[in-house]
Design a protein around this motif. Structure first.
Motif: not given
Length: 67
Positions: A13-21, A52-54, A58-63
């Protein structure tokens, strides 16, 4: 759990995870977060991270730390 993951991964499979994961990992206890990270480590060759997920992570992890 490892056996279940191996059984699922017998088929390629190719697994694509959303940024929320990725961002939700910060919301759990360190023990549970480690379990998730260990699972991701096991399947990392099959994970695809769109740019876009990356950028979102990167933009939201600090929050996520403030939660």
């Amino acid at each position: 759990m490892k056996e279940e993951i191996e059984k699922i991964m017998e088929v390629k499979y190719i697994i694509v995870l959303d940024s929320s994961v990725y961002l939700n990992i910060y919301e759990y206890s360190p023990d549970i977060g480690k379990v998730f990270l260990d699972i991701l480590e096991e399947i990392k060759e099959d994970i695809y991270i769109p740019s876009t997920v990356k950028r979102e992570v990167e933009r939201n992890y600090r929050g996520c730390f403030s939660k």
